[in-house]
Write a protein that holds these residues in place. Structure first.
Motif, PDB file in Angstrom:
ATOM      1  N   PHE A  80       0.819  -1.214   0.000  1.00 37.53           N
ATOM      2  CA  PHE A  80       0.000   0.000   0.000  1.00 37.53           C
ATOM      3  C   PHE A  80       0.855   1.266   0.000  1.00 37.53           C
ATOM      4  O   PHE A  80       0.395   2.348  -0.374  1.00 37.53           O
ATOM      5  CB  PHE A  80      -0.938   0.013   1.220  1.00 37.53           C
ATOM      6  N   MET A  81       2.129   1.147   0.394  1.00 33.32           N
ATOM      7  CA  MET A  81       2.998   2.319   0.447  1.00 33.32           C
ATOM      8  C   MET A  81       3.240   2.920  -0.934  1.00 33.32           C
ATOM      9  O   MET A  81       3.582   4.107  -1.045  1.00 33.32           O
ATOM     10  CB  MET A  81       4.337   1.958   1.090  1.00 33.32           C
ATOM     11  N   GLN A  82       3.074   2.129  -1.980  1.00 31.96           N
ATOM     12  CA  GLN A  82       3.279   2.629  -3.334  1.00 31.96           C
ATOM     13  C   GLN A  82       2.370   3.825  -3.637  1.00 31.96           C
ATOM     14  O   GLN A  82       2.716   4.683  -4.462  1.00 31.96           O
ATOM     15  CB  GLN A  82       3.009   1.499  -4.338  1.00 31.96           C
ATOM     16  N   ARG A  83       1.237   3.910  -2.954  1.00 32.40           N
ATOM     17  CA  ARG A  83       0.264   4.982  -3.213  1.00 32.40           C
ATOM     18  C   ARG A  83       0.482   6.218  -2.340  1.00 32.40           C
ATOM     19  O   ARG A  83      -0.236   7.209  -2.479  1.00 32.40           O
ATOM     20  CB  ARG A  83      -1.152   4.438  -3.001  1.00 32.40           C
ATOM     21  N   LEU A  84       1.446   6.183  -1.440  1.00 29.28           N
ATOM     22  CA  LEU A  84       1.674   7.327  -0.560  1.00 29.28           C
ATOM     23  C   LEU A  84       2.383   8.445  -1.317  1.00 29.28           C
ATOM     24  O   LEU A  84       3.287   8.192  -2.113  1.00 29.28           O
ATOM     25  CB  LEU A  84       2.532   6.891   0.640  1.00 29.28           C
ATOM     26  N   PRO A  85       1.993   9.695  -1.105  1.00 28.10           N
ATOM     27  CA  PRO A  85       2.563  10.808  -1.880  1.00 28.10           C
ATOM     28  C   PRO A  85       4.055  10.997  -1.616  1.00 28.10           C
ATOM     29  O   PRO A  85       4.500  11.031  -0.471  1.00 28.10           O
ATOM     30  CB  PRO A  85       1.762  12.028  -1.389  1.00 28.10           C
ATOM     31  N   GLY A  86       4.822  11.095  -2.702  1.00 26.87           N
ATOM     32  CA  GLY A  86       6.245  11.370  -2.596  1.00 26.87           C
ATOM     33  C   GLY A  86       7.099  10.252  -2.061  1.00 26.87           C
ATOM     34  O   GLY A  86       8.282  10.463  -1.759  1.00 26.87           O
ATOM     35  N   VAL A  87       6.555   9.051  -1.966  1.00 27.96           N
ATOM     36  CA  VAL A  87       7.266   7.967  -1.278  1.00 27.96           C
ATOM     37  C   VAL A  87       8.519   7.501  -2.027  1.00 27.96           C
ATOM     38  O   VAL A  87       9.495   7.077  -1.415  1.00 27.96           O
ATOM     39  CB  VAL A  87       6.317   6.777  -1.008  1.00 27.96           C
ATOM     40  N   ILE A  88       8.510   7.599  -3.347  1.00 28.00           N
ATOM     41  CA  ILE A  88       9.653   7.100  -4.119  1.00 28.00           C
ATOM     42  C   ILE A  88      10.917   7.882  -3.808  1.00 28.00           C
ATOM     43  O   ILE A  88      11.994   7.310  -3.614  1.00 28.00           O
ATOM     44  CB  ILE A  88       9.349   7.163  -5.633  1.00 28.00           C
ATOM     45  N   ASN A  89      10.807   9.195  -3.733  1.00 26.15           N
ATOM     46  CA  ASN A  89      11.987  10.026  -3.504  1.00 26.15           C
ATOM     47  C   ASN A  89      12.239  10.339  -2.035  1.00 26.15           C
ATOM     48  O   ASN A  89      13.334  10.786  -1.673  1.00 26.15           O
ATOM     49  CB  ASN A  89      11.856  11.333  -4.288  1.00 26.15           C
ATOM     50  N   HIS A  90      11.221  10.131  -1.196  1.00 25.78           N
ATOM     51  CA  HIS A  90      11.361  10.481   0.222  1.00 25.78           C
ATOM     52  C   HIS A  90      10.834   9.352   1.098  1.00 25.78           C
ATOM     53  O   HIS A  90      10.033   9.563   1.997  1.00 25.78           O
ATOM     54  CB  HIS A  90      10.618  11.790   0.513  1.00 25.78           C
ATOM     55  N   HIS A  91      11.324   8.139   0.834  1.00 26.82           N
ATOM     56  CA  HIS A  91      10.782   6.986   1.544  1.00 26.82           C
ATOM     57  C   HIS A  91      11.145   6.982   3.017  1.00 26.82           C
ATOM     58  O   HIS A  91      10.465   6.352   3.824  1.00 26.82           O
ATOM     59  CB  HIS A  91      11.254   5.692   0.880  1.00 26.82           C
ATOM     60  N   GLN A  92      12.197   7.718   3.394  1.00 23.39           N
ATOM     61  CA  GLN A  92      12.617   7.693   4.801  1.00 23.39           C
ATOM     62  C   GLN A  92      11.559   8.280   5.737  1.00 23.39           C
ATOM     63  O   GLN A  92      11.430   7.833   6.885  1.00 23.39           O
ATOM     64  CB  GLN A  92      13.933   8.465   4.973  1.00 23.39           C
ATOM     65  N   VAL A  93      10.804   9.266   5.259  1.00 22.50           N
ATOM     66  CA  VAL A  93       9.825   9.914   6.134  1.00 22.50           C
ATOM     67  C   VAL A  93       8.658   8.994   6.453  1.00 22.50           C
ATOM     68  O   VAL A  93       7.891   9.261   7.385  1.00 22.50           O
ATOM     69  CB  VAL A  93       9.303  11.234   5.509  1.00 22.50           C
ATOM     70  N   TYR A  94       8.515   7.905   5.698  1.00 19.48           N
ATOM     71  CA  TYR A  94       7.436   6.951   5.927  1.00 19.48           C
ATOM     72  C   TYR A  94       7.904   5.747   6.754  1.00 19.48           C
ATOM     73  O   TYR A  94       7.299   4.670   6.701  1.00 19.48           O
ATOM     74  CB  TYR A  94       6.861   6.476   4.590  1.00 19.48           C
ATOM     75  N   LEU A  95       8.956   5.938   7.518  1.00 13.87           N
ATOM     76  CA  LEU A  95       9.529   4.869   8.332  1.00 13.87           C
ATOM     77  C   LEU A  95       8.497   4.094   9.154  1.00 13.87           C
ATOM     78  O   LEU A  95       8.550   2.866   9.225  1.00 13.87           O
ATOM     79  CB  LEU A  95      10.607   5.451   9.243  1.00 13.87           C
ATOM     80  N   PRO A  96       7.495   4.761   9.766  1.00  9.85           N
ATOM     81  CA  PRO A  96       6.540   4.012  10.602  1.00  9.85           C
ATOM     82  C   PRO A  96       5.667   3.024   9.839  1.00  9.85           C
ATOM     83  O   PRO A  96       5.036   2.159  10.446  1.00  9.85           O
ATOM     84  CB  PRO A  96       5.681   5.119  11.231  1.00  9.85           C
ATOM     85  N   PHE A  97       5.638   3.129   8.504  1.00 10.57           N
ATOM     86  CA  PHE A  97       4.700   2.311   7.737  1.00 10.57           C
ATOM     87  C   PHE A  97       5.283   0.964   7.300  1.00 10.57           C
ATOM     88  O   PHE A  97       4.541   0.062   6.922  1.00 10.57           O
ATOM     89  CB  PHE A  97       4.236   3.077   6.483  1.00 10.57           C
ATOM     90  N   TYR A  98       6.591   0.824   7.318  1.00  8.21           N
ATOM     91  CA  TYR A  98       7.195  -0.365   6.723  1.00  8.21           C
ATOM     92  C   TYR A  98       6.826  -1.652   7.447  1.00  8.21           C
ATOM     93  O   TYR A  98       6.616  -2.699   6.804  1.00  8.21           O
ATOM     94  CB  TYR A  98       8.722  -0.214   6.689  1.00  8.21           C
ATOM     95  N   THR A  99       6.762  -1.617   8.763  1.00  8.99           N
ATOM     96  CA  THR A  99       6.433  -2.848   9.484  1.00  8.99           C
ATOM     97  C   THR A  99       5.070  -3.372   9.059  1.00  8.99           C
ATOM     98  O   THR A  99       4.889  -4.573   8.846  1.00  8.99           O
ATOM     99  CB  THR A  99       6.450  -2.606  10.999  1.00  8.99           C
ATOM    100  N   PHE A 100       4.117  -2.450   8.903  1.00  7.57           N
ATOM    101  CA  PHE A 100       2.767  -2.848   8.485  1.00  7.57           C
ATOM    102  C   PHE A 100       2.755  -3.306   7.033  1.00  7.57           C
ATOM    103  O   PHE A 100       2.037  -4.236   6.667  1.00  7.57           O
ATOM    104  CB  PHE A 100       1.792  -1.683   8.673  1.00  7.57           C
ATOM    105  N   ALA A 101       3.553  -2.643   6.193  1.00 14.77           N
ATOM    106  CA  ALA A 101       3.573  -2.978   4.768  1.00 14.77           C
ATOM    107  C   ALA A 101       3.987  -4.425   4.545  1.00 14.77           C
ATOM    108  O   ALA A 101       3.348  -5.175   3.798  1.00 14.77           O
ATOM    109  CB  ALA A 101       4.502  -2.024   4.021  1.00 14.77           C
ATOM    110  N   PHE A 102       5.065  -4.843   5.194  1.00 15.51           N
ATOM    111  CA  PHE A 102       5.558  -6.200   4.942  1.00 15.51           C
ATOM    112  C   PHE A 102       4.718  -7.255   5.648  1.00 15.51           C
ATOM    113  O   PHE A 102       4.569  -8.374   5.140  1.00 15.51           O
ATOM    114  CB  PHE A 102       7.032  -6.299   5.321  1.00 15.51           C
ATOM    115  N   GLU A 103       4.138  -6.922   6.766  1.00 17.39           N
ATOM    116  CA  GLU A 103       3.273  -7.897   7.428  1.00 17.39           C
ATOM    117  C   GLU A 103       1.912  -8.017   6.741  1.00 17.39           C
ATOM    118  O   GLU A 103       1.169  -8.947   7.015  1.00 17.39           O
ATOM    119  CB  GLU A 103       3.098  -7.508   8.893  1.00 17.39           C
ATOM    120  N   SER A 104       1.610  -7.088   5.838  1.00 18.59           N
ATOM    121  CA  SER A 104       0.321  -7.126   5.144  1.00 18.59           C
ATOM    122  C   SER A 104       0.321  -8.030   3.915  1.00 18.59           C
ATOM    123  O   SER A 104      -0.743  -8.358   3.384  1.00 18.59           O
ATOM    124  CB  SER A 104      -0.084  -5.707   4.715  1.00 18.59           C
TER     125      SER A 104
END
Length: 388
Positions: free
Chosen positions: A55-79
């Motif tokens: 689902f992180m693929q749809r977050l705004p600006g994630v490709i160039n600024h993926h570090q700011v979405y640090l809290p989401f990765y645990t949920f992304a891979f467990e999903s």
């Protein structure tokens, strides 16, 4: 056998992505599950592959600024729904190992390193120039990530580490054991002609602090010897200001031309303490001796006195002394012997080692040997380093 491959993110192309390509070569029909994906950022190396993003693929600006979405990765891979797969192979330096699989699924993790930003935060903050409020606040959140990291480190059945350095970190941080299978290096693509070496030394890499180009540049200014510097990065202008008149900055150089430089240089300089170090192996493939820091990956892959020599600290003085030792007797280093040694790291060698290891574990798994997930591979096992 139904196989899935997991990778942290596909928004940059480096050593981990080269490793992923090799795994994909072994399992061409396996889909790749990853948090985010941008084909341009990975040089379109995975075009035609079945890449499945979170689902992180749809977050705004994630490709160039993926570090700011640090809290989401645990949920992304467990999903990710990985039910129905017989074998899961994760390529992980952070999150991919944390996927959930069925009890009957075999999960093998190729670990590039445990999370640097969690377990080596001070070094990571310095490397990424994290300062001010971010440096003060980030460790509070990382406490949660560290707990998640330890918990999910028990999920893979087996670990493969890219170096002995990383194997030791896996044991120290996670209390797990690993075999060591070095990552693939495209040795066969690097020409070796046995021609006399030229008079220049060579440094190749990104111009960021932890690569320690500054050590090489200052040392060669003092030595007044020719040094060619290949690469770009945020530190380039500062490095140019500290360079001597015989240091030449080549900037970006295509791979084919870098390979030619490996075949020509008098010696290659490795000042950065990498976890493994693909570039010095590439230099050795060109027959170049490597003058390397005696730490981490370089300490494992350079044979002191045969394929290169060491200096003990990342300082100008230590490197100057090492280069002077080299200059005293450069003829002792046999380029043909150095090339033969580099061939033990070749891409095809990796495919056989890793493929054989997975097949062995799969055969044991199908015969019902070993314990359930996360209990088969502990630090009390035998020394399982795999090398030629």
């Amino acid at each position: 056998m139904k196989v899935a491959i997991i990778h942290d993110y596909l928004n940059q192309y480096g050593g981990a992505e080269r490793l992923l390509e090799a795994i994909c070569e072994l399992y061409p029909d396996a889909p790749i599950y990853t948090s985010i994906y941008n084909p341009d950022k990975v040089q379109h190396r995975f075009d035609g592959r079945d890449v499945r993003t979170s689902f992180m693929q749809r977050l705004p600006g994630v490709i160039n600024h993926h570090q700011v979405y640090l809290p989401f990765y645990t949920f992304a891979f467990e999903s990710f729904d990985l039910s129905g797969y017989d074998l899961v192979i994760s390529s992980s330096s952070a999150w991919a190992k944390g996927v959930k699989v069925s009890p009957e699924t075999l999960h093998i993790c190729y670990c590039h390193t445990p999370m640097r930003f969690v377990w080596q935060f001070d070094d990571y903050a310095k490397r990424e120039r994290i300062k001010g409020p971010a440096k003060a606040v980030l460790p509070l959140f990382l406490n949660y990530v560290r707990l998640w990291d330890v918990k999910t480190a028990q999920r893979p059945d087996f670990y493969v580490a890219n170096s002995q350095t990383v194997r030791e970190r896996i044991a120290r941080f996670w209390q797990r054991d690993a075999v060591v299978i070095n990552p693939p290096v495209e040795v066969s693509e690097i020409p070796y002609r046995g021609a006399p070496r030229q008079d220049f030394y060579l440094w190749v890499g990104r111009m960021v602090p932890y690569k320690r180009a500054d050590v090489a540049i200052r040392a060669f200014k003092e030595l007044d010897l020719p040094l060619k510097v290949v690469g770009t990065g945020r530190d380039m202008e500062a490095l140019k200001k500290m360079a001597g008149p015989r240091t030449e900055f080549l900037g970006f150089v295509p791979d084919e031309q870098v390979r030619e430089l490996f075949t020509q240089c008098r010696a290659f300089i490795q000042a950065g303490a990498e976890d493994f170090g693909i570039t010095p192996v590439e230099a050795m493939a060109g027959g170049a001796p490597v003058i390397a820091i005696n730490q981490y990956g370089p300490a494992e892959i350079v044979l002191d006195g045969k394929t290169g020599l060491f200096f003990e600290t990342q300082t100008q003085e230590a490197l100057v002394e090492a280069v002077r030792r080299f200059e005293a007797d450069p003829a002792k280093f046999d380029s043909a012997e150095i090339r033969r040694y580099a061939e033990t790291f070749d891409h095809q060698v990796f495919l056989k080692r890793f493929g054989d290891y997975v097949n062995q574990r799969w055969e044991e798994h199908t015969r019902g040997k070993g314990a359930p997930n996360g209990e088969r591979n502990n630090v009390k096992g035998e020394d399982t380093k795999i090398r030629v």
